[in-house]
Design a protein around this motif. Structure first.
Motif, PDB file in Angstrom:
ATOM      1  N   ALA A   1     110.767  14.911-108.157  1.00  0.00           N
ATOM      2  CA  ALA A   1     110.167  16.287-107.901  1.00  0.00           C
ATOM      3  C   ALA A   1     109.525  16.781-106.727  1.00  0.00           C
ATOM      4  O   ALA A   1     109.844  17.956-106.201  1.00  0.00           O
ATOM      5  CB  ALA A   1     109.125  16.528-109.264  1.00  0.00           C
ATOM      6  N   GLY A   2     108.872  15.996-106.145  1.00  0.00           N
ATOM      7  CA  GLY A   2     108.353  16.111-104.730  1.00  0.00           C
ATOM      8  C   GLY A   2     109.267  16.351-103.640  1.00  0.00           C
ATOM      9  O   GLY A   2     109.206  17.067-102.810  1.00  0.00           O
TER      10      GLY A   2
ATOM     11  N   ALA B   1     115.456  24.445-110.119  1.00  0.00           N
ATOM     12  CA  ALA B   1     115.948  23.115-110.043  1.00  0.00           C
ATOM     13  C   ALA B   1     114.636  22.278-110.887  1.00  0.00           C
ATOM     14  O   ALA B   1     115.086  21.481-111.793  1.00  0.00           O
ATOM     15  CB  ALA B   1     116.214  22.655-108.718  1.00  0.00           C
ATOM     16  N   LEU B   2     113.285  22.412-110.535  1.00  0.00           N
ATOM     17  CA  LEU B   2     112.220  21.828-110.977  1.00  0.00           C
ATOM     18  C   LEU B   2     112.055  22.208-112.395  1.00  0.00           C
ATOM     19  O   LEU B   2     111.744  21.329-113.256  1.00  0.00           O
ATOM     20  CB  LEU B   2     110.946  21.980-110.122  1.00  0.00           C
ATOM     21  CG  LEU B   2     110.949  21.418-108.865  1.00  0.00           C
ATOM     22  CD1 LEU B   2     109.643  22.063-108.219  1.00  0.00           C
ATOM     23  CD2 LEU B   2     111.037  20.031-108.777  1.00  0.00           C
ATOM     24  N   TYR B   3     112.202  23.531-112.847  1.00  0.00           N
ATOM     25  CA  TYR B   3     112.147  24.049-114.116  1.00  0.00           C
ATOM     26  C   TYR B   3     113.305  23.472-115.114  1.00  0.00           C
ATOM     27  O   TYR B   3     113.026  22.978-116.102  1.00  0.00           O
ATOM     28  CB  TYR B   3     112.209  25.445-114.232  1.00  0.00           C
ATOM     29  CG  TYR B   3     112.109  25.936-115.730  1.00  0.00           C
ATOM     30  CD1 TYR B   3     110.852  26.119-116.192  1.00  0.00           C
ATOM     31  CD2 TYR B   3     113.068  26.127-116.382  1.00  0.00           C
ATOM     32  CE1 TYR B   3     110.646  26.562-117.483  1.00  0.00           C
ATOM     33  CE2 TYR B   3     113.266  26.864-117.641  1.00  0.00           C
ATOM     34  CZ  TYR B   3     111.716  26.871-118.311  1.00  0.00           C
ATOM     35  OH  TYR B   3     111.878  27.490-119.629  1.00  0.00           O
ATOM     36  N   TRP B   4     114.276  23.181-114.497  1.00  0.00           N
ATOM     37  CA  TRP B   4     115.695  22.731-115.403  1.00  0.00           C
ATOM     38  C   TRP B   4     115.448  21.183-115.777  1.00  0.00           C
ATOM     39  O   TRP B   4     115.756  20.499-116.835  1.00  0.00           O
ATOM     40  CB  TRP B   4     117.052  22.849-114.483  1.00  0.00           C
ATOM     41  CG  TRP B   4     118.022  22.523-115.414  1.00  0.00           C
ATOM     42  CD1 TRP B   4     118.849  22.786-116.432  1.00  0.00           C
ATOM     43  CD2 TRP B   4     118.737  21.159-114.985  1.00  0.00           C
ATOM     44  NE1 TRP B   4     119.839  21.987-116.683  1.00  0.00           N
ATOM     45  CE2 TRP B   4     120.060  21.015-115.801  1.00  0.00           C
ATOM     46  CE3 TRP B   4     118.641  19.980-113.927  1.00  0.00           C
ATOM     47  CZ2 TRP B   4     120.779  19.707-115.960  1.00  0.00           C
ATOM     48  CZ3 TRP B   4     119.512  19.002-113.977  1.00  0.00           C
ATOM     49  CH2 TRP B   4     120.708  18.838-114.774  1.00  0.00           C
ATOM     50  N   CYS B   5     114.574  20.316-114.660  1.00  0.00           N
ATOM     51  CA  CYS B   5     114.562  18.923-115.218  1.00  0.00           C
ATOM     52  C   CYS B   5     113.179  18.646-115.837  1.00  0.00           C
ATOM     53  O   CYS B   5     112.920  17.547-115.993  1.00  0.00           O
ATOM     54  CB  CYS B   5     114.583  18.061-113.791  1.00  0.00           C
ATOM     55  SG  CYS B   5     113.173  18.510-112.657  1.00  0.00           S
ATOM     56  N   GLY B   6     112.580  19.800-116.336  1.00  0.00           N
ATOM     57  CA  GLY B   6     111.274  19.571-116.998  1.00  0.00           C
ATOM     58  C   GLY B   6     109.916  19.515-116.089  1.00  0.00           C
ATOM     59  O   GLY B   6     108.944  19.233-116.750  1.00  0.00           O
ATOM     60  N   ALA B   7     110.079  19.234-114.648  1.00  0.00           N
ATOM     61  CA  ALA B   7     108.949  19.224-113.814  1.00  0.00           C
ATOM     62  C   ALA B   7     107.705  20.257-114.102  1.00  0.00           C
ATOM     63  O   ALA B   7     106.573  19.837-113.852  1.00  0.00           O
ATOM     64  CB  ALA B   7     109.274  18.865-112.530  1.00  0.00           C
ATOM     65  N   LEU B   8     108.030  21.507-114.418  1.00  0.00           N
ATOM     66  CA  LEU B   8     107.197  22.213-114.494  1.00  0.00           C
ATOM     67  C   LEU B   8     106.498  22.845-115.945  1.00  0.00           C
ATOM     68  O   LEU B   8     105.971  23.622-115.809  1.00  0.00           O
ATOM     69  CB  LEU B   8     107.804  23.752-113.751  1.00  0.00           C
ATOM     70  CG  LEU B   8     108.085  23.672-112.500  1.00  0.00           C
ATOM     71  CD1 LEU B   8     108.807  25.151-111.976  1.00  0.00           C
ATOM     72  CD2 LEU B   8     107.095  23.199-111.625  1.00  0.00           C
ATOM     73  N   ASN B   9     107.065  21.938-116.937  1.00  0.00           N
ATOM     74  CA  ASN B   9     106.360  22.370-118.271  1.00  0.00           C
ATOM     75  C   ASN B   9     105.566  21.323-118.668  1.00  0.00           C
ATOM     76  O   ASN B   9     105.268  20.287-117.882  1.00  0.00           O
ATOM     77  CB  ASN B   9     107.414  22.440-119.211  1.00  0.00           C
ATOM     78  CG  ASN B   9     108.215  21.281-119.287  1.00  0.00           C
ATOM     79  OD1 ASN B   9     108.109  20.427-119.362  1.00  0.00           O
ATOM     80  ND2 ASN B   9     109.729  21.524-119.341  1.00  0.00           N
ATOM     81  N   ALA B  10     104.949  21.358-119.817  1.00  0.00           N
ATOM     82  CA  ALA B  10     103.918  20.633-120.319  1.00  0.00           C
ATOM     83  C   ALA B  10     104.282  19.155-120.675  1.00  0.00           C
ATOM     84  O   ALA B  10     103.554  18.044-120.834  1.00  0.00           O
ATOM     85  CB  ALA B  10     103.251  21.116-121.450  1.00  0.00           C
ATOM     86  N   HIS B  11     105.655  18.946-120.868  1.00  0.00           N
ATOM     87  CA  HIS B  11     106.492  17.596-121.097  1.00  0.00           C
ATOM     88  C   HIS B  11     106.782  16.929-119.872  1.00  0.00           C
ATOM     89  O   HIS B  11     107.996  16.172-119.896  1.00  0.00           O
ATOM     90  CB  HIS B  11     107.349  17.892-121.986  1.00  0.00           C
ATOM     91  CG  HIS B  11     106.854  18.593-123.360  1.00  0.00           C
ATOM     92  ND1 HIS B  11     106.010  17.984-124.301  1.00  0.00           N
ATOM     93  CD2 HIS B  11     107.134  19.910-123.870  1.00  0.00           C
ATOM     94  CE1 HIS B  11     105.872  18.959-125.341  1.00  0.00           C
ATOM     95  NE2 HIS B  11     106.344  20.056-125.006  1.00  0.00           N
ATOM     96  N   ALA B  12     106.408  17.270-118.647  1.00  0.00           N
ATOM     97  CA  ALA B  12     106.540  16.789-117.436  1.00  0.00           C
ATOM     98  C   ALA B  12     106.648  15.183-117.638  1.00  0.00           C
ATOM     99  O   ALA B  12     105.653  14.763-118.073  1.00  0.00           O
ATOM    100  CB  ALA B  12     106.006  17.158-116.304  1.00  0.00           C
ATOM    101  N   GLY B  13     107.770  14.535-117.156  1.00  0.00           N
ATOM    102  CA  GLY B  13     107.832  12.951-117.040  1.00  0.00           C
ATOM    103  C   GLY B  13     108.586  12.544-118.091  1.00  0.00           C
ATOM    104  O   GLY B  13     108.614  11.200-118.452  1.00  0.00           O
ATOM    105  N   ASN B  14     109.040  13.247-119.020  1.00  0.00           N
ATOM    106  CA  ASN B  14     109.944  12.800-120.001  1.00  0.00           C
ATOM    107  C   ASN B  14     111.272  11.984-119.711  1.00  0.00           C
ATOM    108  O   ASN B  14     111.621  12.257-118.546  1.00  0.00           O
ATOM    109  CB  ASN B  14     110.360  13.762-121.397  1.00  0.00           C
ATOM    110  CG  ASN B  14     111.065  14.988-120.807  1.00  0.00           C
ATOM    111  OD1 ASN B  14     112.309  14.648-120.072  1.00  0.00           O
ATOM    112  ND2 ASN B  14     110.455  16.011-120.531  1.00  0.00           N
ATOM    113  N   LEU B  15     111.785  10.986-120.415  1.00  0.00           N
ATOM    114  CA  LEU B  15     112.787  10.311-120.107  1.00  0.00           C
ATOM    115  C   LEU B  15     114.214  10.988-119.705  1.00  0.00           C
ATOM    116  O   LEU B  15     114.782  10.728-118.729  1.00  0.00           O
ATOM    117  CB  LEU B  15     113.281   9.190-121.111  1.00  0.00           C
ATOM    118  CG  LEU B  15     114.258   8.356-120.749  1.00  0.00           C
ATOM    119  CD1 LEU B  15     113.787   7.428-119.607  1.00  0.00           C
ATOM    120  CD2 LEU B  15     114.521   7.198-121.897  1.00  0.00           C
TER     121      LEU B  15
END
Length: 369
Positions: free
Chosen positions: A255-256, A318-332
């Protein structure tokens, strides 16, 4: 939120104000000491402008970290959970920031050799990893993965040194570095907060607040430049923030890297192109894409707008699509999508860099300059 009371976030405007006040004071100091950048063939500005305003960022960040030090000692309430670092790591961070700032401050005043600057940057990177290095050394014989860990630490040191110098390279027009740093740091703070790491989120937000206080003095019209004292430290802070984001969301380690894609691709592609063409890649130049855009007729504001447009239209989706910006960040599942997103973002960035450079060169030829 783990490790910090929400009331701590109410302190952030104070650090914006502190940075702004110190930046304003640095303008008078720069004029008195004749710390002035004059227009030239390798510069992208048209008027003599003082430098060294980044000292306000440095002092504000260090003040915030010292405040954290009191919290770690129990003098202030830092929430119920233990924070993400101990006093030794905090001390090493302050030492690393101070070292990079001191070298940059001297360079702003009278100039330093590239070797001395680079050596100081490496020393700062080692200081950041010193607590972990000492722990690793104590358990070296009993840890079968010690060799891999040492290699990983070397990679981290290289990344820190590159980040320091990368952000120094990209500090060439009004507002570009400060705007990019605020964007990246706010995004990383948000990711850490969504992952429940309020401690890391607050510290990264502190970095952003200090940089935000400097921004009005540098954009849209520059009353002062950040100087090496600021640009190097900002690069260090971005590297540290990415490290904390990776620790907070290991499955979304990329993400970074997505967040910093605009600067990463411009600096890396420019460096590689100069090396491959046999030019002195380590000497001063005006061959980054942002510099070519200005040389081909874009204003500083317009060029910054293009880079921020990339962040808003490419990086954030891109960050939103991979889930980095939501409360479930870090899922598999985010790990797979994040890798795909990073590859897509960097591929698109390289294409944009190539075509952007060709556009600028073509426009310069048409204009006969």
């Amino acid at each position: 939120m783990q490790g910090i009371d929400a009331a701590w976030f109410a302190l952030l405007p104070a650090f914006v104000l502190l940075s702004a006040c110190l930046t304003g004071l640095s303008i008078g100091y720069a004029h008195r000491r004749q710390l002035i950048d004059h227009p030239g063939r390798r510069r992208s500005h048209d008027l003599p402008t003082p430098r060294g305003g980044g000292i306000g960022i440095v002092i504000s960040v260090v003040a915030g970290l010292v405040l954290q030090g009191f919290a770690l000692d129990g003098s202030l309430n830092w929430g119920e959970s233990q924070v993400h670092w101990g006093p030794s790591a905090l001390l090493m961070l302050i030492a690393a920031i101070s070292l990079v700032a001191i070298v940059g401050w001297i360079d702003d005043h009278r100039g330093l050799g590239a070797g001395l600057r680079l050596g100081a940057h490496w020393a700062a990177a080692v200081l950041l990893g010193l607590p972990a290095l000492l722990l690793l050394a104590a358990e070296w014989a009993a840890n079968p993965a010690a060799g891999w860990m040492a290699a990983a630490m070397l990679v981290c040191c290289v990344a820190v040194v590159w980040s320091i110098n990368l952000h120094n390279f990209m500090d060439g027009i009004n507002g570009l570095l400060a705007c990019q740093a605020v964007f990246v740091l706010v995004v990383l703070a948000w990711i850490c907060a969504q992952a429940g790491r309020g401690d890391a989120a607050w510290t990264i937000a502190l970095f952003a607040a200090a940089t935000l206080g400097f921004l009005p003095f540098n954009f849209p019209h520059a009353r002062i430049f950040m100087g090496d004292v600021g640009s190097g430290v900002v690069g260090l802070l971005v590297a540290v923030a990415i490290g904390w984001q990776i620790a907070a969301t290991p499955a979304l380690w990329m993400a970074g890297l997505i967040a910093v894609s605009a600067f990463m691709v411009d600096s890396t592609c420019t460096l590689l192109s100069r090396m491959l063409s046999g030019r002195r890649w380590y000497s001063a130049h005006r061959e980054h894409l942002y510099q070519w855009l200005v040389r081909s007729g874009f204003s500083h504001k317009g060029t910054v707008g293009l880079y921020m447009g990339w962040n808003l239209l490419v990086v954030l989706p891109a960050l939103y699509w991979c889930g980095a910006l939501n409360a479930h960040a870090g899922n598999l599942s985010g790990k797979v999508q994040g890798s795909q997103a990073m590859l897509a973002v960097y591929a698109l960035a390289v294409v944009a860099w190539i075509f952007g450079k060709r556009y600028c060169l073509g426009k310069r030829r048409i204009n006969g300059s």
